[in-house]
Design a protein around this motif. Structure first.
Motif, PDB file in Angstrom:
ATOM      1  N   ALA A 163       0.602  -1.300  -0.393  1.00 23.58           N
ATOM      2  CA  ALA A 163       0.274  -0.228  -0.262  1.00 23.58           C
ATOM      3  C   ALA A 163       1.148   1.037   0.468  1.00 23.58           C
ATOM      4  CB  ALA A 163      -1.056  -0.521   1.222  1.00 23.58           C
ATOM      5  N   LYS A 164       1.301   2.129  -1.153  1.00 25.79           N
ATOM      6  CA  LYS A 164       1.969   2.864  -1.436  1.00 25.79           C
ATOM      7  C   LYS A 164       1.408   4.546   0.059  1.00 25.79           C
ATOM      8  CE  LYS A 164       0.838   3.797  -5.688  1.00 25.79           C
ATOM      9  NZ  LYS A 164       0.651   4.157  -7.343  1.00 25.79           N
ATOM     10  N   SER A 165       0.027   4.238   0.753  1.00 25.39           N
ATOM     11  CA  SER A 165       0.166   4.612   1.904  1.00 25.39           C
ATOM     12  C   SER A 165       0.679   4.832   3.161  1.00 25.39           C
ATOM     13  CB  SER A 165      -1.882   4.782   2.231  1.00 25.39           C
ATOM     14  OG  SER A 165      -2.158   3.764   2.497  1.00 25.39           O
ATOM     15  N   ALA A 166       1.143   3.288   3.220  1.00 24.37           N
ATOM     16  CA  ALA A 166       1.834   2.247   4.127  1.00 24.37           C
ATOM     17  C   ALA A 166       3.374   3.378   4.301  1.00 24.37           C
ATOM     18  CB  ALA A 166       1.660   0.703   4.644  1.00 24.37           C
ATOM     19  N   CYS A 167       3.765   2.904   3.281  1.00 23.47           N
ATOM     20  CA  CYS A 167       5.008   3.127   2.893  1.00 23.47           C
ATOM     21  C   CYS A 167       5.156   4.876   3.417  1.00 23.47           C
ATOM     22  CB  CYS A 167       5.549   3.548   1.103  1.00 23.47           C
ATOM     23  SG  CYS A 167       5.353   1.182   0.729  1.00 23.47           S
ATOM     24  N   ASN A 168       3.864   5.859   2.713  1.00 25.06           N
ATOM     25  CA  ASN A 168       4.756   7.519   3.071  1.00 25.06           C
ATOM     26  C   ASN A 168       4.458   7.805   4.591  1.00 25.06           C
ATOM     27  OD1 ASN A 168       4.464   8.022   0.451  1.00 25.06           O
ATOM     28  ND2 ASN A 168       1.440   8.239   0.607  1.00 25.06           N
ATOM     29  N   MET A 169       3.485   6.994   5.083  1.00 25.79           N
ATOM     30  CA  MET A 169       3.052   7.093   6.575  1.00 25.79           C
ATOM     31  C   MET A 169       4.431   6.659   7.007  1.00 25.79           C
ATOM     32  SD  MET A 169       0.219   8.253   6.824  1.00 25.79           S
ATOM     33  CE  MET A 169       0.136   8.751   8.628  1.00 25.79           C
ATOM     34  N   PHE A 224      10.194   1.170   0.266  1.00 20.64           N
ATOM     35  CA  PHE A 224       9.964   0.970  -0.733  1.00 20.64           C
ATOM     36  C   PHE A 224       8.476   0.426  -1.259  1.00 20.64           C
ATOM     37  CE2 PHE A 224      14.090   0.407   0.116  1.00 20.64           C
ATOM     38  CZ  PHE A 224      15.079   0.544  -0.954  1.00 20.64           C
ATOM     39  N   ARG A 225       8.023   0.498  -1.718  1.00 20.84           N
ATOM     40  CA  ARG A 225       6.393  -0.442  -1.954  1.00 20.84           C
ATOM     41  C   ARG A 225       6.413  -1.849  -3.091  1.00 20.84           C
ATOM     42  NH1 ARG A 225       3.155  -1.447  -6.165  1.00 20.84           N
ATOM     43  NH2 ARG A 225       0.944  -1.259  -5.209  1.00 20.84           N
ATOM     44  N   ILE A 226       6.092  -2.904  -2.416  1.00 22.38           N
ATOM     45  CA  ILE A 226       6.795  -4.166  -2.959  1.00 22.38           C
ATOM     46  C   ILE A 226       5.668  -4.695  -3.135  1.00 22.38           C
ATOM     47  CG2 ILE A 226       7.678  -6.129  -2.649  1.00 22.38           C
ATOM     48  CD1 ILE A 226      10.385  -4.525  -1.661  1.00 22.38           C
ATOM     49  N   ASP A 227       4.975  -5.525  -4.625  1.00 18.99           N
ATOM     50  CA  ASP A 227       3.840  -6.009  -4.448  1.00 18.99           C
ATOM     51  C   ASP A 227       4.111  -7.140  -4.579  1.00 18.99           C
ATOM     52  OD1 ASP A 227       1.552  -7.494  -5.207  1.00 18.99           O
ATOM     53  OD2 ASP A 227       0.861  -6.350  -6.666  1.00 18.99           O
ATOM     54  N   TYR A 228       3.691  -8.238  -3.740  1.00 21.66           N
ATOM     55  CA  TYR A 228       4.659 -10.019  -3.972  1.00 21.66           C
ATOM     56  C   TYR A 228       4.043 -10.671  -5.355  1.00 21.66           C
ATOM     57  CZ  TYR A 228       5.124 -10.119   1.205  1.00 21.66           C
ATOM     58  OH  TYR A 228       5.903 -10.103   1.975  1.00 21.66           O
ATOM     59  N   PHE A 229       2.815 -10.254  -5.930  1.00 24.92           N
ATOM     60  CA  PHE A 229       2.268 -10.506  -6.700  1.00 24.92           C
ATOM     61  C   PHE A 229       2.957  -9.591  -8.427  1.00 24.92           C
ATOM     62  CE2 PHE A 229      -0.900 -11.180  -3.523  1.00 24.92           C
ATOM     63  CZ  PHE A 229      -0.977 -12.430  -3.743  1.00 24.92           C
ATOM     64  N   ASP A 230       3.717  -9.215  -8.156  1.00 26.21           N
ATOM     65  CA  ASP A 230       4.516  -7.960  -8.905  1.00 26.21           C
ATOM     66  C   ASP A 230       5.839  -8.341  -9.394  1.00 26.21           C
ATOM     67  OD1 ASP A 230       5.258  -6.610 -11.353  1.00 26.21           O
ATOM     68  OD2 ASP A 230       4.267  -4.687 -10.386  1.00 26.21           O
ATOM     69  N   PRO A 231       6.561  -8.786 -10.062  1.00 23.44           N
ATOM     70  CA  PRO A 231       7.710  -9.167  -9.880  1.00 23.44           C
ATOM     71  C   PRO A 231       9.134  -7.842  -9.721  1.00 23.44           C
ATOM     72  CG  PRO A 231       6.934 -11.172 -10.829  1.00 23.44           C
ATOM     73  CD  PRO A 231       5.560 -10.721 -10.588  1.00 23.44           C
ATOM     74  N   SER A 232       8.169  -6.888 -10.701  1.00 25.65           N
ATOM     75  CA  SER A 232       8.237  -6.179 -10.619  1.00 25.65           C
ATOM     76  C   SER A 232       9.204  -4.511 -10.179  1.00 25.65           C
ATOM     77  CB  SER A 232       8.295  -5.051 -12.264  1.00 25.65           C
ATOM     78  OG  SER A 232       6.992  -4.478 -11.874  1.00 25.65           O
ATOM     79  N   THR A 233       8.420  -5.435  -9.079  1.00 26.46           N
ATOM     80  CA  THR A 233       8.359  -4.205  -7.854  1.00 26.46           C
ATOM     81  C   THR A 233       9.430  -5.298  -6.291  1.00 26.46           C
ATOM     82  OG1 THR A 233       6.486  -5.357  -6.808  1.00 26.46           O
ATOM     83  CG2 THR A 233       5.721  -3.268  -8.169  1.00 26.46           C
TER      84      THR A 233
END
Length: 164
Positions: free
Chosen positions: A30-36, A49-58
Protein backbone atom coordinates in the motif's frame (compact mmCIF):
# COMPACT_ATOMS: atom_id res chain seq x y z
CA UNK A 1 16.84 -5.90 8.48
CA UNK A 2 14.33 -5.51 5.67
CA UNK A 3 10.73 -6.00 6.72
CA UNK A 4 8.52 -6.95 3.81
CA UNK A 5 4.93 -5.98 4.43
CA UNK A 6 5.67 -3.74 7.40
CA UNK A 7 2.41 -1.79 7.39
CA UNK A 8 2.56 0.87 10.11
CA UNK A 9 6.16 0.06 10.98
CA UNK A 10 5.52 -1.06 14.57
CA UNK A 11 7.94 -4.01 14.29
CA UNK A 12 10.65 -1.74 12.94
CA UNK A 13 10.09 0.78 15.72
CA UNK A 14 10.43 -2.00 18.29
CA UNK A 15 13.53 -3.51 16.67
CA UNK A 16 15.24 -0.13 16.36
CA UNK A 17 14.95 0.25 20.14
CA UNK A 18 16.22 -3.27 20.85
CA UNK A 19 18.95 -3.38 18.17
CA UNK A 20 19.75 0.26 17.34
CA UNK A 21 23.02 -0.52 15.54
CA UNK A 22 21.22 -2.20 12.61
CA UNK A 23 20.01 -0.43 9.52
CA UNK A 24 16.34 -0.96 8.72
CA UNK A 25 14.29 -1.00 5.53
CA UNK A 26 10.59 -1.47 5.07
CA UNK A 27 8.09 -2.17 2.38
CA UNK A 28 4.38 -2.56 1.93
CA UNK A 29 2.07 -3.03 -1.04
CA UNK A 30 0.00 0.00 0.00
CA UNK A 31 1.41 3.37 -1.05
CA UNK A 32 -0.30 4.98 1.94
CA UNK A 33 1.59 2.72 4.37
CA UNK A 34 4.88 3.52 2.64
CA UNK A 35 4.15 7.25 2.83
CA UNK A 36 3.32 7.03 6.54
CA UNK A 37 6.61 5.26 7.35
CA UNK A 38 8.47 8.34 6.12
CA UNK A 39 5.95 10.90 7.36
CA UNK A 40 6.04 9.43 10.88
CA UNK A 41 9.89 9.37 10.83
CA UNK A 42 10.02 5.61 11.27
CA UNK A 43 12.27 5.27 8.22
CA UNK A 44 13.87 7.68 5.77
CA UNK A 45 12.14 7.74 2.39
CA UNK A 46 15.26 6.12 0.88
CA UNK A 47 14.64 3.10 3.14
CA UNK A 48 10.99 2.59 2.12
CA UNK A 49 9.79 0.66 -0.92
CA UNK A 50 6.43 -0.30 -2.34
CA UNK A 51 6.59 -4.03 -2.98
CA UNK A 52 3.76 -6.17 -4.26
CA UNK A 53 4.30 -9.92 -3.77
CA UNK A 54 2.33 -10.56 -6.96
CA UNK A 55 4.41 -8.21 -9.14
CA UNK A 56 8.08 -9.21 -9.53
CA UNK A 57 8.93 -5.87 -11.13
CA UNK A 58 8.48 -4.30 -7.65
CA UNK A 59 10.85 -6.64 -5.76
CA UNK A 60 13.76 -4.90 -4.06
CA UNK A 61 16.29 -5.57 -1.36
CA UNK A 62 18.88 -3.59 0.52
CA UNK A 63 22.17 -2.75 -1.21
CA UNK A 64 24.17 -4.29 1.66
CA UNK A 65 23.72 -7.67 3.35
CA UNK A 66 20.35 -7.98 5.03
CA UNK A 67 17.90 -10.34 6.69
CA UNK A 68 14.43 -10.58 5.18
CA UNK A 69 11.65 -10.40 7.77
CA UNK A 70 7.92 -10.99 7.36
CA UNK A 71 5.26 -10.92 10.03
CA UNK A 72 1.77 -11.90 8.88
CA UNK A 73 2.36 -10.42 5.46
CA UNK A 74 2.95 -13.53 3.35
CA UNK A 75 -0.11 -15.26 4.83
CA UNK A 76 -2.57 -14.04 2.23
CA UNK A 77 -0.40 -15.02 -0.72
CA UNK A 78 -1.70 -18.59 -0.48
CA UNK A 79 0.63 -20.45 -2.83
CA UNK A 80 1.75 -17.35 -4.76
CA UNK A 81 4.85 -16.65 -2.63
CA UNK A 82 7.29 -18.77 -4.65
CA UNK A 83 8.46 -16.07 -7.05
CA UNK A 84 9.05 -13.63 -4.19
CA UNK A 85 10.91 -16.20 -2.11
CA UNK A 86 13.05 -17.16 -5.12
CA UNK A 87 13.91 -13.46 -5.43
CA UNK A 88 15.20 -13.54 -1.83
CA UNK A 89 17.14 -16.76 -2.44
CA UNK A 90 18.78 -15.39 -5.58
CA UNK A 91 19.50 -11.91 -4.19
CA UNK A 92 23.16 -12.03 -3.06
CA UNK A 93 22.56 -9.34 -0.41
CA UNK A 94 19.81 -11.35 1.31
CA UNK A 95 21.63 -13.65 3.73
CA UNK A 96 18.65 -15.14 5.55
CA UNK A 97 15.08 -14.80 6.59
CA UNK A 98 12.72 -14.76 9.54
CA UNK A 99 9.06 -15.48 8.90
CA UNK A 100 6.33 -15.23 11.51
CA UNK A 101 3.32 -16.47 9.59
CA UNK A 102 0.46 -18.97 9.86
CA UNK A 103 2.35 -22.08 8.71
CA UNK A 104 -0.04 -25.02 8.89
CA UNK A 105 2.64 -27.68 8.46
CA UNK A 106 4.13 -26.67 11.82
CA UNK A 107 0.94 -27.09 13.83
CA UNK A 108 0.59 -30.20 15.94
CA UNK A 109 -3.03 -31.16 15.57
CA UNK A 110 -3.29 -32.68 19.03
CA UNK A 111 -4.99 -29.64 20.55
CA UNK A 112 -8.36 -28.10 19.79
CA UNK A 113 -6.74 -24.67 19.35
CA UNK A 114 -4.32 -25.92 16.71
CA UNK A 115 -7.05 -27.86 14.90
CA UNK A 116 -9.16 -24.70 14.85
CA UNK A 117 -6.18 -22.65 13.67
CA UNK A 118 -5.39 -25.14 10.92
CA UNK A 119 -8.96 -25.15 9.68
CA UNK A 120 -9.15 -21.36 9.79
CA UNK A 121 -5.91 -20.97 7.79
CA UNK A 122 -7.11 -23.56 5.30
CA UNK A 123 -10.49 -21.86 4.90
CA UNK A 124 -8.80 -18.48 4.38
CA UNK A 125 -6.26 -20.16 2.05
CA UNK A 126 -3.36 -18.79 4.05
CA UNK A 127 0.20 -19.65 3.07
CA UNK A 128 0.05 -23.08 1.48
CA UNK A 129 2.97 -25.56 1.71
CA UNK A 130 5.42 -22.86 2.82
CA UNK A 131 7.51 -25.10 5.10
CA UNK A 132 7.67 -27.86 2.49
CA UNK A 133 8.73 -25.31 -0.13
CA UNK A 134 11.52 -24.01 2.13
CA UNK A 135 12.76 -27.54 2.87
CA UNK A 136 13.27 -28.04 -0.88
CA UNK A 137 14.90 -24.63 -1.38
CA UNK A 138 18.62 -23.78 -1.47
CA UNK A 139 18.62 -22.58 2.16
CA UNK A 140 19.40 -24.05 5.55
CA UNK A 141 16.44 -23.96 7.92
CA UNK A 142 17.69 -22.94 11.35
CA UNK A 143 14.37 -23.25 13.11
CA UNK A 144 10.79 -24.09 12.26
CA UNK A 145 8.57 -23.96 15.29
CA UNK A 146 5.10 -23.26 16.56
CA UNK A 147 5.61 -20.94 19.52
CA UNK A 148 1.88 -20.63 20.14
CA UNK A 149 1.93 -16.98 19.08
CA UNK A 150 -1.57 -15.74 18.55
CA UNK A 151 -4.58 -15.33 20.77
CA UNK A 152 -6.93 -17.34 22.91
CA UNK A 153 -8.78 -18.40 19.77
CA UNK A 154 -6.09 -18.93 17.15
CA UNK A 155 -2.45 -19.98 17.09
CA UNK A 156 -1.96 -18.09 13.89
CA UNK A 157 1.74 -17.47 13.65
CA UNK A 158 4.55 -19.97 13.53
CA UNK A 159 8.23 -19.09 13.05
CA UNK A 160 10.73 -20.20 10.44
CA UNK A 161 14.29 -18.88 10.23
CA UNK A 162 16.75 -19.72 7.47
CA UNK A 163 20.16 -18.77 6.09
CA UNK A 164 21.80 -19.37 2.73
Amino acid sequence: IFEYGCGTGSNIQFLKKVIPEYEYFGSDWAKSACNMLSKNSILKSSQVFRIDYFDPSTYKGASDSYIAFTNASLEQTGDKYIEFMNFLFSNPQCVGGIHIEPIRELLSLDSDLNKQSYEYAEKRQYLTNFFNFLRQSPVKILEAKDYGIGSKYISGYQVITWIK
